[in-house]
Design an enzyme around this catalytic site. Structure first.
Site, short mmCIF file in Angstrom:
data_model
loop_
_atom_site.label_atom_id
_atom_site.label_comp_id
_atom_site.label_asym_id
_atom_site.label_seq_id
_atom_site.Cartn_x
_atom_site.Cartn_y
_atom_site.Cartn_z
N HIS A 251 0.85 -1.20 0.00
CA HIS A 251 0.00 0.00 0.00
C HIS A 251 0.88 1.24 0.00
O HIS A 251 1.88 1.31 0.71
CB HIS A 251 -0.90 0.00 1.25
CG HIS A 251 -2.08 0.90 1.15
ND1 HIS A 251 -1.97 2.27 1.13
CD2 HIS A 251 -3.41 0.64 1.06
CE1 HIS A 251 -3.18 2.81 1.04
NE2 HIS A 251 -4.07 1.84 0.99
N ARG A 274 -7.42 10.02 0.17
CA ARG A 274 -7.18 10.43 -1.22
C ARG A 274 -8.48 10.47 -2.00
O ARG A 274 -8.63 11.27 -2.93
CB ARG A 274 -6.18 9.47 -1.88
CG ARG A 274 -4.76 9.67 -1.39
CD ARG A 274 -3.79 8.67 -2.04
NE ARG A 274 -3.93 7.35 -1.48
CZ ARG A 274 -3.94 6.23 -2.20
NH1 ARG A 274 -3.87 6.28 -3.50
NH2 ARG A 274 -4.06 5.06 -1.60
#
Length: 588
Positions: A251, A274
């Protein structure tokens, strides 16, 4: 006879609930001794296509579109039949969570790799009964498991140190498990559902991670130390076949603790940060990637760019949209709030003009919809005179797409390509569902969908076995009544005695008062006190059992952890799972 569910995360709980709904007896065993697993750390949300929430919000999503997005993310390595189950049952899975547990999943975001907003989470700004905090699936469902039906035997306080599949019978079927408890080996009989999670913290001697991806061995991880591939190893020892074991997801956004930058275990910056518009900036203050691209792509661009540190920056609107997360990370010292662009520029060691230009360039992209990095979805323009939340990022081991091969009924497949009778798998322990890369929001979805599928399949298998036993006995009434009790040849596991809560000495100690000065003296790993809602807790012995990992408690050693605790937990968690930790009250 019971269906034995091994693992207390969302996959295990979904399987257990489904089994109970089908009228089966359930024995739930968890290695941690506490329900939750890595599922408790997931805060971005759960994917669903064609849900009630999407319909209310006018989002034109469907299972076919979700299938195509997942297929593209998987790099054509996942199996179509498993993707079809995952995406086709996704809407029903989200609706089930809302209807069964009253969960607030009223907000929908678009995470990286999704062509439609489909990642559901709660509205953190309007708390109602504790269910509208960002994500309360695990504590809510875990709290309700014991109350759903007396046929359930969940054992959240069992500290299971070893679980091994029993020998298979003449037909090759799995007939139960052996496990250790309090130094004794116990046996339980029945079909088995494995929901033990992945292996992204498998730093053991027989590590699957080291065997299949040795180059990732030294990376930090977001996983609890229970994620050591136990279920995979156990099933493969009795003939189960592994698939895609080299497919390990790194990630891009692990949170770096400024006070402990080299920590092996790191908290994850939820993808939702995000998704609501957060930008990734390198040490020159510049963007270098489409923030909403697939995880493996963003990770690759971070490594390619090599301009560290990488910062995730949220402006005022994004911070407000995901306020709970910002407050949560700031409380842990993993994120900072800045009141102006000047303060942000100073933190990054850059002239204000650099940050201003970055924002101006991005605003031009928002208006033109032509991003040099390929971004297609935007959350509005940025102002320099604004509030910002900022955290330093690093790639981290996160999710293992590989695992046990299963079929569309969650049956574990053997090395000859045939299902192993009596053995099922759900959640991260199963491979082949996500291919080379998992979409954000699909981990919890996989837990619920395949948890329910495995529950259905195990219940059907149990009924089939019971029917076969009755037929073999000649159909006599005595044989039928024998099936309704516990077979003498297959004794059920004996449930543990509940923790004592009524001794006079215990009552006396819990009535004792302590000052904060007393609490502050106990802040070492081998001696930890915390304050929660006016109660003083000695959590030293509970440290290794905490599903969120030791670090989550160590951050609050010798401190008042009330605000952080209440953001994440139901008030009933302490009396249910750690009543003996309460040693007194805080003196006012």
């Amino acid at each position: 006879m019971s269906v034995i569910v091994v693992g207390g995360g969302l996959a295990g709980l979904s399987a257990a609930h489904t089994l109970l709904e089908r009228g089966a007896n359930v024995l739930l065993l968890d290695k941690q001794g506490f329900m939750g697993g890595n599922s408790t750390k997931a805060t971005s949300g759960i994917n669903g296509a064609g849900t009630q929430t999407q319909q209310t919000l006018g989002i034109p999503d469907n299972a076919k579109t979700f299938f195509d997005d997942t297929k593209k993310s998987a790099r054509d390595l996942a199996r179509d039949d498993l993707i079809r189950v995952l995406t086709g049952r996704s809407g029903d899975a989200v609706n089930w969570l809302q209807d069964k547990f009253g969960l607030d999943l009223s907000k929908v975001a678009r995470l990286g790799g999704h062509s439609q907003p489909r990642t559901h989470r709660g509205d953190a700004s309007v708390p109602r009964n504790g269910l509208s905090r960002p994500f309360r699936i695990i504590p809510t469902s875990a709290n309700r498991t014991p109350r759903m039906c007396s046929r359930s035997s969940p054992m959240p306080r069992w500290s299971v140190s070893r679980i091994s599949l029993s020998s298979k019978d003449d037909s090759g079927a799995v007939v139960g498990v052996e496990y250790s408890h309090s130094g004794k080996t116990e046996t339980a009989y029945g079909p088995v559902v494995l929901a033990t999670g992945g292996y992204a913290a498998d730093f053991t001697e027989d590590s699957l991670l080291k065997k299949y991806r040795p180059e990732l061995w030294n990376l930090p991880t977001t996983n609890g130390d229970h994620c050591t591939g136990d279920g995979q190893k156990l099933a493969m020892a009795v003939g189960g076949r592994g698939i895609d074991l080299e497919k390990v997801q790194v990630h891009p956004t692990g949170l770096v603790d400024p006070n402990e930058p080299d920590a092996k275990v790191k908290f994850l910056a939820a993808e939702a940060l995000r998704g609501v518009g957060g930008l990734l900036l390198d040490n020159t203050g510049s963007r270098f990637v489409d923030e909403l691209q697939h995880r493996d792509y963003v990770t690759g661009k971070i490594w390619e760019n090599k301009k560290y540190p990488i910062r995730l920056v949220l402006n005022g609107p994004a911070s407000k949209e995901i306020e709970w997360h910002c407050k949560h990370y700031c409380g842990r010292g993993l994120m900072k709030r800045f009141e102006s662009g000047d303060a942000l520029a100073k933190e990054m060691g850059l002239p204000p003009s650099v940050i201003k230009k970055t924002f101006e360039d991005y605003n031009a992209v928002v208006r033109s919809k032509k991003d040099p990095f390929g971004k297609k979805f935007f959350s509005g323009e940025w102002k320099y005179d604004d509030v910002f939340h900022v955290a330093i990022m690093t790639p981290v081991l996160h999710y293992t797409m590989g695992g046990l091969e299963i079929d569309s009924e969650s049956r574990v497949i053997d090395t000859n390509g045939k299902p192993i009778p009596g053995l099922f798998a759900a959640g991260e322990v199963a491979g082949g569902v996500h291919g080379a890369n998992r979409l954000g929001g699909s981990s919890l979805l996989g837990c619920v969908v395949f948890g329910r599928v495995s529950g259905d399949s195990a219940a059907a298998y149990l009924l089939q076995q019971s029917s076969a036993a009755i037929a073999k006995a000649g159909g006599r009434l005595g044989a039928i009544s024998g099936q309704l009790g516990t077979p003498s040849s297959a004794p059920a596991a004996k449930a543990p005695e509940p923790a004592s809560s009524g001794s006079s000495s215990s009552s006396s100690s819990k009535s004792k008062e302590y000052t904060m000065a007393d609490v502050e003296k106990h802040k070492k790993k081998d001696d930890i006190w915390v304050v929660v809602n006016g109660q003083v807790l000695d959590v030293t012995s509970f440290l290794p059992e905490h599903p969120g990992g030791e670090k989550a408690i160590l951050l609050y050693a010798g401190r008042d952890a009330t605000e952080e605790f209440n953001m994440l937990h139901d008030p009933k968690v302490i009396p249910r799972y750690a009543p003996d930790a309460v040693i007194g009250t805080l003196k006012k």
